[in-house]
Write a protein that holds these residues in place. Structure first.
Motif, PDB file in Angstrom:
ATOM      1  N   GLY A   1       0.822  -1.203   0.000  1.00 40.07           N
ATOM      2  CA  GLY A   1       0.000   0.000   0.000  1.00 40.07           C
ATOM      3  C   GLY A   1       0.853   1.248   0.000  1.00 40.07           C
ATOM      4  O   GLY A   1       2.033   1.215   0.366  1.00 40.07           O
ATOM      5  N   MET A   2       0.254   2.358  -0.393  1.00 42.79           N
ATOM      6  CA  MET A   2       0.990   3.605  -0.486  1.00 42.79           C
ATOM      7  C   MET A   2       0.007   4.766  -0.358  1.00 42.79           C
ATOM      8  O   MET A   2      -1.147   4.668  -0.755  1.00 42.79           O
ATOM      9  N   SER A   3       0.482   5.855   0.236  1.00 35.63           N
ATOM     10  CA  SER A   3      -0.323   7.064   0.333  1.00 35.63           C
ATOM     11  C   SER A   3       0.517   8.227  -0.178  1.00 35.63           C
ATOM     12  O   SER A   3       1.709   8.325   0.134  1.00 35.63           O
ATOM     13  N   VAL A   4      -0.112   9.100  -0.968  1.00 44.42           N
ATOM     14  CA  VAL A   4       0.636  10.173  -1.641  1.00 44.42           C
ATOM     15  C   VAL A   4      -0.130  11.487  -1.550  1.00 44.42           C
ATOM     16  O   VAL A   4      -1.347  11.526  -1.743  1.00 44.42           O
ATOM     17  N   THR A   5       0.605  12.542  -1.243  1.00 44.63           N
ATOM     18  CA  THR A   5       0.068  13.896  -1.359  1.00 44.63           C
ATOM     19  C   THR A   5       1.078  14.738  -2.126  1.00 44.63           C
ATOM     20  O   THR A   5       2.272  14.715  -1.816  1.00 44.63           O
ATOM     21  N   ILE A   6       0.599  15.448  -3.148  1.00 43.75           N
ATOM     22  CA  ILE A   6       1.458  16.338  -3.928  1.00 43.75           C
ATOM     23  C   ILE A   6       0.860  17.736  -3.882  1.00 43.75           C
ATOM     24  O   ILE A   6      -0.341  17.921  -4.109  1.00 43.75           O
TER      25      ILE A   6
ATOM     26  N   LYS B   1      -4.144  10.842  -2.182  1.00 42.39           N
ATOM     27  CA  LYS B   1      -4.822   9.579  -2.468  1.00 42.39           C
ATOM     28  C   LYS B   1      -4.076   8.394  -1.874  1.00 42.39           C
ATOM     29  O   LYS B   1      -2.847   8.414  -1.746  1.00 42.39           O
ATOM     30  N   GLY B   2      -4.835   7.371  -1.524  1.00 44.76           N
ATOM     31  CA  GLY B   2      -4.251   6.110  -1.077  1.00 44.76           C
ATOM     32  C   GLY B   2      -4.305   5.088  -2.190  1.00 44.76           C
ATOM     33  O   GLY B   2      -5.221   5.098  -3.025  1.00 44.76           O
ATOM     34  N   TYR B   3      -3.318   4.193  -2.209  1.00 52.39           N
ATOM     35  CA  TYR B   3      -3.239   3.145  -3.232  1.00 52.39           C
ATOM     36  C   TYR B   3      -2.989   1.808  -2.549  1.00 52.39           C
ATOM     37  O   TYR B   3      -2.263   1.723  -1.556  1.00 52.39           O
TER      38      TYR B   3
ATOM     39  N   VAL C   1      -5.924   1.445   1.468  1.00 52.98           N
ATOM     40  CA  VAL C   1      -5.289   2.637   2.028  1.00 52.98           C
ATOM     41  C   VAL C   1      -6.169   3.844   1.721  1.00 52.98           C
ATOM     42  O   VAL C   1      -6.546   4.066   0.573  1.00 52.98           O
ATOM     43  N   GLU C   2      -6.501   4.588   2.756  1.00 55.50           N
ATOM     44  CA  GLU C   2      -7.264   5.824   2.603  1.00 55.50           C
ATOM     45  C   GLU C   2      -6.337   7.007   2.871  1.00 55.50           C
ATOM     46  O   GLU C   2      -5.260   6.851   3.457  1.00 55.50           O
TER      47      GLU C   2
END
Length: 523
Positions: free
Chosen positions: A59-64, A74-76, A87-88
């Motif tokens: 899982g991964m979470s990203v903010t740009i 978004k979560g992946y 992932v949220e």
């Protein structure tokens, strides 16, 4: 701990260096989809989603953030393989040594209150530690204390699985022999940040977690950020590891006492974005403290460490980037800020080494600005280089492409001499583009023509000129250089006031083993 190759020093904190085994996993998983050429939110989202889906990440979470606005949050993938929960954006991850900048800020806030000084000797708080009178709090923040790092390995060894009292940790790792004379070298040391966190606790009279919450987390609205959560807390994503391409398996966490001020914070990319914008916006510390945080430490020999207080400081694409990585058992985090554009890339992953090259890729896209290279029509630089080389090697140059004055200069004798010198190198079998940039309002393109015998480099400059007006051989070193201009047609109306764009070329023949060290190449 470890230095990253993005020209940017990405000091991985708590950050496991991904030695050979982990690195093997990372390299093997990055062959998938093509990275977008420009920053486009939809394309970036699809790229990241595919990376998680196809490449075995959990899982991964990203903010740009771009220009002060969040453009992607978004979560992946999955926060847990076992229960398959996704992932949220509010899923909490361990952020490892990204915690260090927070620990530094608590110390700097106390300094602003007049309760300590960054120039205080460690002896003021821990008189029994090695060379405590000669090591300052700033040395701890800058990784120049000389205290050995207690967590230099790439896996969770046996002693990290056993509880330890932080003061006992300091006795063991800061009470013995130093790695070097204080202040003379830079070496990543988690030990120094355990000590800094304990000093904050002594001075503030409260736990580091309470200090962080009261002075940073709550004022900034970081509702999903915590200090030293129990690993079984349901808000945290499960952490995983992979050994030599094995399926992900649950990672055992570090035991109590080992993280502290060096890597004990849990958060989300969205909360870290709030922190980033507040920090560079002057809402966390005063200007003097911020300047100290983002000042690269200069060693006695004049070398800059590219590290301040819990942050690496580097230049990329002409812009300052302040950043830090983080890794604890089962987790991987990246946080980079571009202060001049109020932009940031924040990524967390619940698998050791799971972020791989993606942070570098996302940051490069974020920094990539619209090209100022003039658009010029006509044959591409690669074709022009091949054509001019072929003409010169055969001593049959089409003089119609040259201006009258240059034709007077370019005698048949000169062409014959250049032809003789170039023939031994053979005919180029392919010509590859390397890079383009603008100079003096012209397109400057580097290419690499290659033959079976040698590798060449060429520089082609497209300029607005009525005709080809220069072509010369420069023999300033053992390898010949060529310089010429090739006429091209303008791309669009208004690009040329008089005449057509032309292309100037400089070709240098190099042996196959030569490095790409010609000036004007991007590193």
């Amino acid at each position: 701990m470890n230095e990253e190759p993005f020209s940017q020093v990405r000091r991985r904190c708590f950050e496991r260096a991904f030695a050979c085994l982990a690195c093997f996993v990372a390299v093997a998983t990055f062959a998938a989809d093509k990275l977008p050429e420009l920053f486009d939110v939809k394309a970036v989202d699809e790229f990241l989603s595919e990376q998680v889906r196809r490449e075995g990440r959990v899982g991964m979470s990203v903010t740009i953030v771009r220009n002060g606005e969040t453009v992607l949050a978004k979560g992946y993938g999955k926060r847990s393989i076992e229960d398959k929960r996704p992932v949220e954006p509010d899923t909490v991850f361990a952020i490892g040594s990204v915690s260090k900048q927070f620990t530094c800020v608590t110390a700097l806030l106390l300094a602003e209150d007049g309760r300590l000084s960054v120039n205080d000797p460690v002896a003021k708080y821990y008189p029994d530690l090695t060379r405590a009178k000669d090591i300052t709090l700033l040395d701890l923040m800058n990784h120049t204390s000389g205290y050995p790092d207690y967590y230099p390995l790439d896996f969770l060894d046996r002693h990290l699985r056993k509880r330890i009292n932080p003061d006992e940790l300091l006795r063991q790792y800061a009470g013995g022999k130093l790695d070097f004379e204080p202040g003379t070298k830079w070496s990543y040391s988690n030990t120094g940040y355990i000590l800094l966190g304990r000093i904050v606790e002594k001075v503030s009279g409260e736990s580091l977690g309470d200090c962080l919450s009261r002075r940073i987390f709550k004022p900034l609205g970081m509702e999903h950020t915590f200090y030293e959560l129990n690993p079984s807390d349901g808000r945290i994503a499960a952490g995983y590891l992979s050994f030599l391409l094995s399926d992900p398996e649950l990672a055992a966490p570090e035991a109590s006492g080992w993280l502290g001020g060096a890597g004990g914070i849990y958060s989300t990319p969205a909360d870290l974005a709030k922190w980033d914008l507040a920090l560079i916006g002057g809402k966390v510390v005063n200007p003097a403290s911020y300047a100290l945080m983002t000042k690269s430490r200069k060693l006695p020999d004049g070398k800059l460490t590219e590290y301040g207080c819990g942050l690496s400081i580097t230049l990329q694409n002409g812009r300052e980037v302040i950043a830090h990585n983080g890794a604890v058992s089962g987790f991987n985090t990246f946080n980079a800020i571009v202060p001049s554009t109020r932009s940031a890339v924040i990524m967390t992953c619940n698998m050791e080494g799971g972020l791989g090259l993606m942070p570098n890729q996302m940051l490069a896209l974020l920094l990539k600005e619209q090209s100022n290279v003039p658009a010029v029509s006509g044959p591409p630089a690669t074709d022009t280089v091949k054509a001019i080389l072929a003409q010169v090697q055969k001593a049959k140059v089409d003089r119609k492409q040259f201006a009258e004055e240059f034709n007077q200069y370019l005698t048949d004798e000169k062409i014959a001499g250049v032809s003789k010198r170039l023939k031994p190198y053979g005919t180029p079998t392919k010509t590859e583009p390397i890079s383009s940039n603008e100079r003096g309002g012209m397109e400057v393109t580097w290419t690499r023509p290659c033959s079976k015998k040698v590798r060449l480099k060429s520089r082609c400059i497209a300029a607005l000129m009525p005709s080809l007006s220069s072509f010369s051989s420069i023999a300033s070193d053992p390898t010949p250089r060529l310089k010429c201009l090739h006429p091209r047609a303008p791309v669009r109306a208004g690009t040329a006031e008089a005449g057509s764009p032309c292309r100037e070329q400089s070709v240098r023949l190099l042996p196959d083993t030569a490095r790409d060290d010609v000036g004007e190449f991007p590193r």
